[in-house]
Design a protein around this motif. Structure first.
Motif, PDB file in Angstrom:
ATOM      1  N   LYS A 369      27.241 -10.062 -72.074  1.00  0.00           N
ATOM      2  CA  LYS A 369      26.929  -9.414 -73.240  1.00  0.00           C
ATOM      3  C   LYS A 369      27.844  -8.074 -73.128  1.00  0.00           C
ATOM      4  CE  LYS A 369      22.219 -10.780 -73.639  1.00  0.00           C
ATOM      5  NZ  LYS A 369      20.787 -10.357 -73.742  1.00  0.00           N
ATOM      6  N   GLN A 370      27.967  -7.235 -72.158  1.00  0.00           N
ATOM      7  CA  GLN A 370      28.958  -5.953 -72.043  1.00  0.00           C
ATOM      8  C   GLN A 370      30.259  -6.395 -72.466  1.00  0.00           C
ATOM      9  OE1 GLN A 370      28.331  -3.451 -68.644  1.00  0.00           O
ATOM     10  NE2 GLN A 370      26.430  -4.569 -68.318  1.00  0.00           N
ATOM     11  N   SER A 371      30.675  -7.590 -71.931  1.00  0.00           N
ATOM     12  CA  SER A 371      32.047  -7.761 -72.221  1.00  0.00           C
ATOM     13  C   SER A 371      32.339  -8.145 -73.502  1.00  0.00           C
ATOM     14  CB  SER A 371      32.590  -8.938 -71.214  1.00  0.00           C
ATOM     15  OG  SER A 371      32.419  -8.485 -69.891  1.00  0.00           O
ATOM     16  N   PHE A 372      31.371  -8.752 -74.218  1.00  0.00           N
ATOM     17  CA  PHE A 372      31.790  -9.134 -75.791  1.00  0.00           C
ATOM     18  C   PHE A 372      31.167  -7.952 -76.689  1.00  0.00           C
ATOM     19  CE2 PHE A 372      32.180 -13.349 -73.494  1.00  0.00           C
ATOM     20  CZ  PHE A 372      33.253 -13.581 -74.172  1.00  0.00           C
ATOM     21  N   PHE A 373      31.014  -6.841 -75.914  1.00  0.00           N
ATOM     22  CA  PHE A 373      30.486  -5.798 -76.923  1.00  0.00           C
ATOM     23  C   PHE A 373      29.391  -5.599 -77.502  1.00  0.00           C
ATOM     24  CE2 PHE A 373      35.292  -5.712 -76.368  1.00  0.00           C
ATOM     25  CZ  PHE A 373      35.463  -4.533 -75.790  1.00  0.00           C
TER      26      PHE A 373
END
Length: 666
Positions: A369-373
């Protein structure tokens, strides 16, 4: 005093610590080949708690404390900075020898130098080798093995211009791309998973216990109290007396020696229920007894329990009338794989890897989730670098490794499977080493053995097998010294310390500089003396075994027997039962990682140490509780410190003597 120590530990890491660590790591890399190979002295590295870094760490701790006391000044280096220096030297020492440099040059040149009419490598293997992977000038290879003319009488600086650099630039550049990409993926993977393992699962790190306690003593100003603890001194005296007598016996045979190796095999029959114990050996290593005491009782019990269970299995099969020939294995690259029964580890490793992924499922989902903003990252838990950089760095690195393989002639499917198997096994091995406190660890089966067992040997026909075998030998099979466990240790030691940029940069520079320095040191040593005159028998023998297997893959590619598949499935089922019970039942006494080491050659050496350490820990907690444990742990820390101090002392003596007394496993 405690508040003051806590305040000091939170002070920022200064640049000097990173620089000192890098320089010391490079120094170890320069000296290791000469010390270990030419002088045959006590190895400076070896394992995941190497000798030279810890010896330097203790000396630095004592010296800076003494200077601070004598001159009434602040510490030149804080305890936290000493830990940073220590882990950088650990990384350097691993790259300097078995973890990379020990077999690197032999790996690149063996198919050319050892080609003969008898093995037919020239007509079979040479057409498969991409030209960019080996030196273009065969004369340069022969000089590597024979030494340059008059090299022994030259100084090291005079040897440098004599090395045929033009022949080496392309292969060194090509392999450096692969090695640095692999190291980068390891670094990013560790940064991705570290929060799950360290914070969520509260993983214990037995190998870090002693350095962290010394660091805390330095920061709190209690260094003298730590080293003068009566339990520690009593423990320290045991390995000191042991290795003093045995070391003197090596140089002066009239001095009595205390045996540290007992051959127990003759007490067991060669057939029947106890046939698996016919070659049993009992090694006594005080330091490893200390590590075992500091390890979780559940884990230390599991190590020696599964080792004995694995040996008993041979006898049970013998009683049932099953005599399974080693030929059932077909072609294998495992460093210690000798019997089809040991293929249980393939299935066990696979299931344990998926168990680790399942435990980390919420953490990995959060990372995605963090990596795909889709979610804002938490800067307090980003680790060495931002979690998004680690995520995309991992995927980009793996993709580039696959492209590297494909560019050199491997099929995309084989490249993907090989790369995935490499890092899957590395993650599991890292967990075993760091959580289990195994300073000396070896794989049973190689990553490619799993692919062959599940999909057959034909997938590695031709260039596929050659590239997989060469690159596996480079980084992913000789895990007695490997980078990934040290990176997890580094990530734990860096936890909560600032500034992150200095810490991450120091690690990256240490890795790159250590690799370059190690290659230079090995080239200098080999071209000055010649590989023929150096003690590189293990590196040569194991590398030739790899190319013999590659030749078999290229010519006959025999399928593995049905027993291999049976034992692979058996290992998977047993591991599934173990991880399920371990996760579901709080009272379950066995840890799954013990099963993963049942057939490791390391456990043949260490099983007694883990038994003694487990027994002492269990008795201590049963009859004295945590109060007695806190006191008695200093005794076992003394065993560790004493072993390494004596190892360092005899290593220094070995530099000036014809022979060297070996304190730790070689």
């Amino acid at each position: 005093m405690n508040n003051s120590g806590e305040k000091k530990r939170k002070q920022p890491i200064r640049l000097r610590a990173g620089i000192i660590g890098i320089l010391l790591a490079m120094g170890i890399c320069l000296l290791t080949p000469y010390n270990n190979i030419y002088m045959q002295a006590t190895p400076l590295g070896g394992g995941h708690f190497p000798l030279a870094p810890f010896f330097i760490f203790i000396l630095l701790a004592l010296v800076i404390t003494l200077i601070s006391r004598l001159f009434k000044t602040s510490l030149l280096l804080t305890g936290s900075e000493l830990l940073i220096i220590w882990i950088e030297t650990v990384i350097g020492s691993g790259i300097a020898y078995t973890g990379f440099a020990r077999t690197f040059l032999v790996n690149l040149t063996a198919p050319v130098h050892f080609a003969s009419m008898g093995n037919r490598w020239q007509e079979t293997l040479h057409p498969l080798i991409p030209p960019s992977l080996i030196p273009s000038d065969h004369a340069a290879i022969e000089q590597l093995y024979n030494g340059i003319a008059g090299g022994r009488s030259m100084s090291w600086l005079e040897v440098i211009p004599k090395i045929p650099w033009s022949a080496w630039l392309v292969p060194l550049g090509t392999w450096s791309v692969f090695v640095l990409l692999s190291y980068s993926v390891m670094l990013f993977l560790i940064n991705l998973l570290a929060r799950q393992w360290i914070e969520n699962e509260r993983m214990n790190f037995p190998l870090l216990k002693v350095p962290e306690m010394i660091s805390k003593a330095v920061d709190s100003g209690t260094t003298a109290d730590f080293f003068l603890n009566r339990f520690l001194l009593f423990g320290l005296s045991i390995p000191v007396m042991l290795h003093l007598l045995n070391g003197l016996n090596l140089y002066f045979p009239s001095v009595p020696a205390i045996p540290t190796l007992i051959l127990a095999g003759p007490y067991f029959p060669a057939s029947g229920l106890f046939t698996g114990f016919h070659k049993l050996k009992i090694y006594i290593y005080p330091a490893f007894i200390g590590f075992a005491f500091l390890t979780s009782r559940q884990i230390s019990f599991s190590f020696w329990f599964f080792f004995l269970f694995g040996a008993l299995l041979y006898g049970i099969l013998d009683l049932l009338g099953y005599s399974i020939p080693a030929s059932e294995l077909g072609i294998t690259f495992g460093p210690t794989l000798a019997r089809p029964e040991e293929m249980q580890m393939i299935g066990a490793y696979g299931i344990f890897f998926f168990f680790l992924v399942w435990l980390a499922r919420q953490h990995l989902l959060d990372v995605c989730k963090q990596s795909f903003f889709l979610k804002k990252p938490d800067p307090e838990h980003s680790g060495l670098v931002d979690v998004r950089i680690s995520f995309w760095g991992t995927f980009i690195g793996i993709f580039l490794i696959i492209c590297w393989y494909v560019q050199l002639g491997m099929t995309p499917l084989a490249a993907t499977m090989v790369t995935g198997a490499f890092f899957m096994i590395m993650l599991v091995a890292t967990r075993i080493i760091c959580q289990g406190g195994i300073a000396y660890f070896t794989l049973t089966a190689a990553p490619t053995d799993g692919i062959i067992a599940l999909f057959g040997a034909k997938i590695f026909a031709g260039t596929n097998g050659l590239l997989a075998g060469m690159s596996q030998k480079m980084l992913f099979v000789d895990l007695r010294e490997s980078l990934m466990p040290s990176l997890l240790h580094a990530r734990h030691l860096h936890q909560g310390r600032k500034p992150v940029i200095i810490l991450f940069t120091s690690l990256a520079v240490t890795i790159t500089a250590s690799m370059a320095t190690s290659i230079l040191a090995m080239l200098l040593l080999c071209y000055r003396f010649g590989i023929r005159e150096l003690q590189l028998d293990w590196a040569t023998r194991t590398t030739l075994s790899v190319y013999e297997n590659i030749y078999r893959l290229a010519t006959t590619a025999p399928d593995t027997g049905g027993w291999v598949f049976i034992f692979t499935i058996t290992g998977a089922v047993l591991m599934l039962i173990l991880v399920t019970c371990y996760h579901r039942f709080y009272w379950w006494p066995i840890h799954p990682i013990g099963y993963l080491t049942a057939y490791s050659s390391a456990m043949r050496i260490l099983w007694v140490s883990f038994f003694i350490g487990w027994a002492c820990n269990a008795l201590c907690m049963r009859y004295g509780g945590i109060t007695l444990f806190r006191k008695l742990q200093y005794f076992f820390i003394g065993l560790i410190i004493g072993d390494f101090l004596m190892g360092g002392g005899w290593a220094l003596i070995g530099l000036f003597a014809d022979t060297s007394y070996q304190v730790l496993p070689n």
